[in-house]
Design a protein around this motif. Structure first.
Motif, PDB file in Angstrom:
ATOM      1  N   GLU A  14     -19.159  -2.710  -2.002  1.00 51.99           N
ATOM      2  CA  GLU A  14     -18.775  -1.331  -2.290  1.00 51.99           C
ATOM      3  C   GLU A  14     -18.244  -0.602  -1.063  1.00 51.99           C
ATOM      4  OE1 GLU A  14     -22.320  -2.040  -2.176  1.00 51.99           O
ATOM      5  OE2 GLU A  14     -22.026  -3.207  -3.974  1.00 51.99           O
ATOM      6  N   GLU A  15     -18.262  -1.249   0.099  1.00 52.45           N
ATOM      7  CA  GLU A  15     -17.816  -0.609   1.350  1.00 52.45           C
ATOM      8  C   GLU A  15     -16.371  -0.129   1.213  1.00 52.45           C
ATOM      9  OE1 GLU A  15     -18.541   0.214   5.539  1.00 52.45           O
ATOM     10  OE2 GLU A  15     -19.891  -0.848   4.202  1.00 52.45           O
ATOM     11  N   GLY A  48      -2.036   9.744  -1.056  1.00 58.22           N
ATOM     12  CA  GLY A  48      -1.286  10.520  -0.086  1.00 58.22           C
ATOM     13  C   GLY A  48      -0.817   9.703   1.107  1.00 58.22           C
ATOM     14  N   ASN A  49      -0.300   8.526   0.825  1.00 56.15           N
ATOM     15  CA  ASN A  49       0.175   7.594   1.851  1.00 56.15           C
ATOM     16  C   ASN A  49      -0.930   7.081   2.768  1.00 56.15           C
ATOM     17  OD1 ASN A  49       2.813   7.488   0.957  1.00 56.15           O
ATOM     18  ND2 ASN A  49       3.432   9.236   2.200  1.00 56.15           N
ATOM     19  N   LYS A  50      -2.173   7.168   2.345  1.00 60.41           N
ATOM     20  CA  LYS A  50      -3.311   6.602   3.075  1.00 60.41           C
ATOM     21  C   LYS A  50      -3.894   5.492   2.214  1.00 60.41           C
ATOM     22  CE  LYS A  50      -3.286   9.736   6.332  1.00 60.41           C
ATOM     23  NZ  LYS A  50      -2.772   9.455   7.626  1.00 60.41           N
ATOM     24  N   TYR A  51      -4.087   4.322   2.808  1.00 64.72           N
ATOM     25  CA  TYR A  51      -4.630   3.187   2.073  1.00 64.72           C
ATOM     26  C   TYR A  51      -6.143   3.122   2.211  1.00 64.72           C
ATOM     27  CZ  TYR A  51       0.120   1.514   1.601  1.00 64.72           C
ATOM     28  OH  TYR A  51       1.452   1.401   1.269  1.00 64.72           O
ATOM     29  N   VAL A  52      -6.782   2.738   1.115  1.00 59.85           N
ATOM     30  CA  VAL A  52      -8.223   2.530   1.070  1.00 59.85           C
ATOM     31  C   VAL A  52      -8.453   1.157   0.452  1.00 59.85           C
ATOM     32  CG1 VAL A  52     -10.390   3.349   0.074  1.00 59.85           C
ATOM     33  CG2 VAL A  52      -8.672   5.001   0.808  1.00 59.85           C
ATOM     34  N   ILE A  53      -9.297   0.372   1.090  1.00 65.59           N
ATOM     35  CA  ILE A  53      -9.566  -0.989   0.630  1.00 65.59           C
ATOM     36  C   ILE A  53     -11.056  -1.112   0.353  1.00 65.59           C
ATOM     37  CG2 ILE A  53      -9.439  -3.436   1.228  1.00 65.59           C
ATOM     38  CD1 ILE A  53      -7.298  -1.124   3.218  1.00 65.59           C
ATOM     39  N   VAL A  54     -11.393  -1.705  -0.776  1.00 59.87           N
ATOM     40  CA  VAL A  54     -12.791  -1.932  -1.146  1.00 59.87           C
ATOM     41  C   VAL A  54     -13.254  -3.239  -0.500  1.00 59.87           C
ATOM     42  CG1 VAL A  54     -14.359  -2.271  -3.099  1.00 59.87           C
ATOM     43  CG2 VAL A  54     -12.430  -0.696  -3.304  1.00 59.87           C
ATOM     44  N   GLY A  55     -14.483  -3.258  -0.015  1.00 61.20           N
ATOM     45  CA  GLY A  55     -15.030  -4.417   0.679  1.00 61.20           C
ATOM     46  C   GLY A  55     -14.860  -5.721  -0.075  1.00 61.20           C
ATOM     47  N   GLU A  56     -15.124  -5.705  -1.363  1.00 62.88           N
ATOM     48  CA  GLU A  56     -15.011  -6.922  -2.183  1.00 62.88           C
ATOM     49  C   GLU A  56     -13.577  -7.457  -2.160  1.00 62.88           C
ATOM     50  OE1 GLU A  56     -16.134  -8.471  -6.662  1.00 62.88           O
ATOM     51  OE2 GLU A  56     -15.932  -6.324  -6.304  1.00 62.88           O
TER      52      GLU A  56
END
Length: 73
Positions: A14-15, A48-56
């Motif tokens: 879930e990180e 908003g042009n920012k990437y977020v990645i989930v740990g899995e």
């Protein structure tokens, strides 16, 4: 975090990670991580042009990226 690549797999599924976090973990340039996100190689969310990645997703990406011996291909 040590430089041992196996430590990466201790991340909670879930990180929430940012390209900067991943770049530091794997000693790559942050723009390389962003490029993987843009190309869809590394599953991510874009706000908003920012990437977020989930740990899995990051751990799955790392496992898929593992180089196989020639005789295993």
């Amino acid at each position: 975090m040590s430089n041992n690549i196996h430590d990466i797999f201790n991340l909670p599924d879930e990180e929430i990670l940012h390209p900067e976090d991943i770049a530091l973990m794997i000693n790559m340039h942050v723009e390389s991580v962003r490029r993987w996100c843009r190309q869809g190689k590394l599953p991510s969310y874009n706000f908003g042009n920012k990437y977020v990645i989930v740990g899995e997703d990051f751990k799955t990406f790392m496992k898929r990226s593992k180089v196989k011996a020639r005789w295993e291909r």
